[in-house]
Write an enzyme that holds these catalytic residues in place. Structure first.
Site, PDB file in Angstrom:
ATOM      1  N   ASP A 152       0.837  -1.298  -0.074  1.00 45.07           N
ATOM      2  CA  ASP A 152      -0.199   0.157   0.120  1.00 45.07           C
ATOM      3  C   ASP A 152       0.759   1.221  -0.020  1.00 45.07           C
ATOM      4  O   ASP A 152       0.391   2.500   0.585  1.00 45.07           O
ATOM      5  CB  ASP A 152      -0.947  -0.087   1.388  1.00 45.07           C
ATOM      6  N   CYS A 216     -24.753   1.601   2.739  1.00 49.14           N
ATOM      7  CA  CYS A 216     -23.740   2.760   3.109  1.00 49.14           C
ATOM      8  C   CYS A 216     -24.817   3.980   3.651  1.00 49.14           C
ATOM      9  O   CYS A 216     -25.595   4.456   3.143  1.00 49.14           O
ATOM     10  CB  CYS A 216     -23.333   3.029   1.674  1.00 49.14           C
ATOM     11  N   CYS A 232     -17.634   8.756   1.165  1.00 48.50           N
ATOM     12  CA  CYS A 232     -17.362   7.568   1.944  1.00 48.50           C
ATOM     13  C   CYS A 232     -16.809   7.798   3.311  1.00 48.50           C
ATOM     14  O   CYS A 232     -15.868   8.900   3.399  1.00 48.50           O
ATOM     15  CB  CYS A 232     -16.293   6.787   1.264  1.00 48.50           C
ATOM     16  N   CYS A 259     -15.370   3.028   8.363  1.00 44.89           N
ATOM     17  CA  CYS A 259     -16.539   2.501   8.481  1.00 44.89           C
ATOM     18  C   CYS A 259     -16.564   0.924   7.784  1.00 44.89           C
ATOM     19  O   CYS A 259     -15.973   0.696   6.748  1.00 44.89           O
ATOM     20  CB  CYS A 259     -17.546   3.088   7.417  1.00 44.89           C
TER      21      CYS A 259
END
Length: 395
Positions: A152, A216, A232, A259
């Protein structure tokens, strides 16, 4: 990205491509990775073009938000061989971080903080990097093949690489889904300078399911397989540096770091299993801590409390901004108001502004009197007071 160490003195071991692949897989599993797969580093021209077009469309629509780096080095991002011309094979590894129970349970307790599962243990970058470097060292020491290690940290589309290597597929929530581990996977890659037999890519198994899209809280998915990061909660609470859009604050609930809703609701989690690596076990300080307690953290106590975790990387100001919004959503004035009062005089304008919003939610009738005594010089916080007074007048 990590380069291999100097060539050791002993001669390389000779191995056929198949033997090399088996040795790498065996070593990776012995090092604690839950699965390892192999994909070609070279892309067919049509596949490369399609990836570039999808990335360009994402950026043109502004879905990346503040993450401007997603537009940088686009060709290297979509093509491992462009990222490193010596690459011939992508070695994709995964580690399962599955939780012991449904992480959404804490959302019902507004006085406690919800922290994303992936961030509750030790920072996964360090856990993965240590093991990937050990895998790279084994390959180099034993076979003398050039390689580079990624966790990453470089422009490499790791979810696409993982799908090509057979680990899973990018679900409608844009995260990797596995038939073995559900949606709970950390990804890492090693680019290898030699061809080895590759795995079959995994195909999409989402079918007609819309569970991740429908759950969501901020409606961050404009369409299946498309994410607008600007809406988001993971992006807003971690990557976004300024005040969060007022229209989205109430949807945060008590989520102060990330989340898990779209991940946790995935039906493929019926095959998920609890993480076997102890580093990923929840630390007590991140297992549903009380918001009122978190609001009292100064810089030293913040750094000490969250040392070695992903939470520390966002810094105290963004963290307490998130805590303030959560306090405002708590619907518990008796315990939350004293914490909000404390944050109203914080040294950070970002924290003070969030506390003003929280005050307007918990005690709208007190906004006028508090504003009259507040000595505020920051323009953004002043605007928060104006909005809070306006909202209080409506109530």
């Amino acid at each position: 990205m990590t380069r291999a160490p100097p060539i050791p003195k002993r001669p390389p071991r000779r191995a056929s491509p198949g033997e090399l692949r088996d040795a790498i897989r065996d070593k990776a599993l012995a090092l604690g990775f839950d699965a390892v797969g192999f994909a070609p580093a070279r892309l067919a021209p049509e596949a490369r073009r399609q990836r570039l077009e999808r990335l360009a469309a994402f950026v043109q629509q502004g879905f990346q938000g503040d993450m401007g780096w997603l537009a940088d080095r686009a060709e290297a991002r979509v093509d491992p061989e462009t990222l490193w011309p010596g690459a011939r094979t992508v070695v994709s590894v995964v580690m399962n971080y599955g939780p012991a129970s449904d992480p959404r349970v804490v959302l019902a307790d507004g006085e406690r903080a919800a922290v994303s599962v992936y961030a509750q243990g030790r920072d996964y970058h360090e856990v993965m990097k240590t093991r990937l470097k050990a895998l790279g060292r084994f390959i180099w020491d034993t076979y003398h093949h050039d390689l580079k290690v990624f966790v990453d940290t470089a422009p490499l589309m790791e979810k696409l690489a993982a799908q090509e290597a057979g680990h899973g597929w990018q679900g409608k929530h844009t995260n990797l889904v596995s038939r073995q581990f559900g949606s709970w996977l950390f990804l890492g890659e090693l680019l290898l300078s030699v061809d080895v037999p590759v795995d079959e890519p995994e195909r999409d198994h989402c079918g007609q399911c819309r569970a991740c899209l429908d759950i969501c809280p901020t409606k961050a998915f404009p369409a299946p397989y498309k994410l607008d990061a600007r809406r988001c909660i993971s992006y807003l609470t971690i990557e976004h540096e300024g005040p969060i859009d007022p229209d989205l604050r109430s949807a945060l609930g008590n989520r102060i770091y990330g989340c898990d809703d779209c991940l946790a609701v995935c039906p493929w989690n019926k095959f998920a299993r609890e993480a076997r690596v102890s580093d990923f076990a929840p630390r007590a300080v991140l297992d549903a801590p009380r918001l009122a307690e978190l609001a009292r953290l100064d810089d030293v106590t913040f750094r000490t409390r969250f040392a070695g975790t992903a939470v520390k990387r966002i810094g105290r100001e963004r963290f307490l901004r998130n805590v303030a919004y959560a306090l405002g959503n708590s619907a518990a004035p008796a315990t939350s108001l004293p914490a909000v009062e404390h944050l109203l005089v914080d040294a950070s304008p970002l924290v003070r502004g969030a506390a003003v919003w929280a005050l307007s939610r918990l005690a709208p009738t007190e906004v006028g009197s508090r504003r009259s005594t507040a000595e505020e010089t920051d323009a953004i916080v002043q605007e928060e007071w104006t909005l809070a007074l306006r909202e209080g007048a409506r109530r």
